[in-house]
Design a protein around this motif. Structure first.
Motif, PDB file in Angstrom:
ATOM      1  N   VAL A  44       0.833  -1.210   0.000  1.00 44.09           N
ATOM      2  CA  VAL A  44       0.000   0.000   0.000  1.00 44.09           C
ATOM      3  C   VAL A  44       0.867   1.259   0.000  1.00 44.09           C
ATOM      4  O   VAL A  44       0.576   2.219  -0.718  1.00 44.09           O
ATOM      5  CB  VAL A  44      -0.984  -0.015   1.190  1.00 44.09           C
ATOM      6  CG1 VAL A  44      -1.658   1.330   1.363  1.00 44.09           C
ATOM      7  CG2 VAL A  44      -2.010  -1.115   1.001  1.00 44.09           C
ATOM      8  N   ALA A  62       0.758   4.010  -2.880  1.00 38.91           N
ATOM      9  CA  ALA A  62       0.329   5.355  -2.511  1.00 38.91           C
ATOM     10  C   ALA A  62       1.320   6.427  -2.960  1.00 38.91           C
ATOM     11  O   ALA A  62       0.939   7.582  -3.154  1.00 38.91           O
ATOM     12  CB  ALA A  62       0.109   5.441  -1.006  1.00 38.91           C
ATOM     13  N   ASP A 109      -3.732   5.265 -10.601  1.00 34.25           N
ATOM     14  CA  ASP A 109      -4.773   4.444  -9.986  1.00 34.25           C
ATOM     15  C   ASP A 109      -4.260   3.012  -9.945  1.00 34.25           C
ATOM     16  O   ASP A 109      -3.777   2.492 -10.955  1.00 34.25           O
ATOM     17  CB  ASP A 109      -6.059   4.503 -10.804  1.00 34.25           C
ATOM     18  CG  ASP A 109      -6.752   5.850 -10.697  1.00 34.25           C
ATOM     19  OD1 ASP A 109      -6.586   6.516  -9.659  1.00 34.25           O
ATOM     20  OD2 ASP A 109      -7.453   6.222 -11.651  1.00 34.25           O
ATOM     21  N   THR A 132      -5.239  -0.994  -8.612  1.00 32.97           N
ATOM     22  CA  THR A 132      -6.221  -1.930  -8.047  1.00 32.97           C
ATOM     23  C   THR A 132      -5.562  -3.293  -7.886  1.00 32.97           C
ATOM     24  O   THR A 132      -4.586  -3.617  -8.571  1.00 32.97           O
ATOM     25  CB  THR A 132      -7.477  -2.083  -8.927  1.00 32.97           C
ATOM     26  OG1 THR A 132      -7.111  -2.632 -10.183  1.00 32.97           O
ATOM     27  CG2 THR A 132      -8.200  -0.753  -9.107  1.00 32.97           C
ATOM     28  N   ASN A 136      -9.189  -0.949  -4.231  1.00 35.16           N
ATOM     29  CA  ASN A 136      -8.192   0.112  -4.263  1.00 35.16           C
ATOM     30  C   ASN A 136      -6.887  -0.393  -3.649  1.00 35.16           C
ATOM     31  O   ASN A 136      -6.835  -0.742  -2.474  1.00 35.16           O
ATOM     32  CB  ASN A 136      -8.724   1.325  -3.489  1.00 35.16           C
ATOM     33  CG  ASN A 136      -7.793   2.506  -3.530  1.00 35.16           C
ATOM     34  OD1 ASN A 136      -6.654   2.427  -3.987  1.00 35.16           O
ATOM     35  ND2 ASN A 136      -8.269   3.632  -3.035  1.00 35.16           N
ATOM     36  N   LYS A 191      -4.410   1.277  -2.835  1.00 29.52           N
ATOM     37  CA  LYS A 191      -3.824   2.273  -1.938  1.00 29.52           C
ATOM     38  C   LYS A 191      -4.522   2.281  -0.581  1.00 29.52           C
ATOM     39  O   LYS A 191      -4.208   3.102   0.267  1.00 29.52           O
ATOM     40  CB  LYS A 191      -3.906   3.658  -2.575  1.00 29.52           C
ATOM     41  CG  LYS A 191      -3.079   3.758  -3.849  1.00 29.52           C
ATOM     42  CD  LYS A 191      -3.160   5.149  -4.436  1.00 29.52           C
ATOM     43  CE  LYS A 191      -2.306   5.238  -5.691  1.00 29.52           C
ATOM     44  NZ  LYS A 191      -2.235   6.607  -6.201  1.00 29.52           N
ATOM     45  N   SER A 192      -5.457   1.369  -0.381  1.00 26.52           N
ATOM     46  CA  SER A 192      -6.213   1.284   0.872  1.00 26.52           C
ATOM     47  C   SER A 192      -5.801   0.042   1.647  1.00 26.52           C
ATOM     48  O   SER A 192      -6.058  -1.083   1.200  1.00 26.52           O
ATOM     49  CB  SER A 192      -7.709   1.245   0.576  1.00 26.52           C
ATOM     50  OG  SER A 192      -8.422   0.866   1.740  1.00 26.52           O
ATOM     51  N   ILE A 193      -5.188   0.223   2.804  1.00 30.41           N
ATOM     52  CA  ILE A 193      -4.754  -0.917   3.613  1.00 30.41           C
ATOM     53  C   ILE A 193      -5.943  -1.771   4.020  1.00 30.41           C
ATOM     54  O   ILE A 193      -5.867  -3.002   4.005  1.00 30.41           O
ATOM     55  CB  ILE A 193      -3.914  -0.464   4.833  1.00 30.41           C
ATOM     56  CG1 ILE A 193      -3.294  -1.673   5.552  1.00 30.41           C
ATOM     57  CG2 ILE A 193      -4.727   0.354   5.800  1.00 30.41           C
ATOM     58  CD1 ILE A 193      -2.188  -2.339   4.828  1.00 30.41           C
ATOM     59  N   LEU A 194      -7.060  -1.145   4.355  1.00 29.46           N
ATOM     60  CA  LEU A 194      -8.238  -1.915   4.756  1.00 29.46           C
ATOM     61  C   LEU A 194      -8.772  -2.759   3.606  1.00 29.46           C
ATOM     62  O   LEU A 194      -9.162  -3.916   3.793  1.00 29.46           O
ATOM     63  CB  LEU A 194      -9.328  -1.001   5.306  1.00 29.46           C
ATOM     64  CG  LEU A 194      -8.998  -0.301   6.623  1.00 29.46           C
ATOM     65  CD1 LEU A 194     -10.130   0.639   7.019  1.00 29.46           C
ATOM     66  CD2 LEU A 194      -8.732  -1.305   7.717  1.00 29.46           C
ATOM     67  N   ALA A 195      -8.788  -2.199   2.404  1.00 31.76           N
ATOM     68  CA  ALA A 195      -9.278  -2.937   1.243  1.00 31.76           C
ATOM     69  C   ALA A 195      -8.361  -4.118   0.913  1.00 31.76           C
ATOM     70  O   ALA A 195      -8.835  -5.221   0.629  1.00 31.76           O
ATOM     71  CB  ALA A 195      -9.401  -2.009   0.042  1.00 31.76           C
TER      72      ALA A 195
END
Length: 85
Positions: free
Chosen positions: A23, A27, A32, A34, A44, A46-50
């Motif tokens: 991530v 970032a 972009d 995915t 995404n 760039k999203s640690i949660l995702a």
């Protein structure tokens, strides 16, 4: 859109430290990014949660995509992180 398909080799999969490194690298780019587990829905990069929610484990295949100038270089870096043992 450029993409790489990678088999995750890390014993912990793409969790904790490998996910954070992935991530953080994504970032830093203005592109972009995915990531999808197998043929699942992309999230995404760039999203640690995702990324953590994908529950990627050792031996799973992921598809990483990026769009824009420098996508191939970024994908090489991200694929290296995902495939590191």
């Amino acid at each position: 859109m450029a993409e790489r398909q990678v088999i995750v080799k890390a014993e912990v999969g793409l969790h904790a430290r490998p996910a954070a490194t992935f991530v953080q690298t994504a970032a830093k780019a203005s592109l972009d990014v995915t990531i999808a587990k197998g043929s699942g829905q992309p999230v995404n990069g760039k999203s640690i949660l995702a990324v953590l929610a994908l529950d990627v484990r050792q031996g799973d295949s992921v598809v990483i995509r990026a769009e824009g100038e420098g996508a191939d270089e970024l994908l090489d870096q991200l694929a290296g992180i995902a495939s590191a043992p």
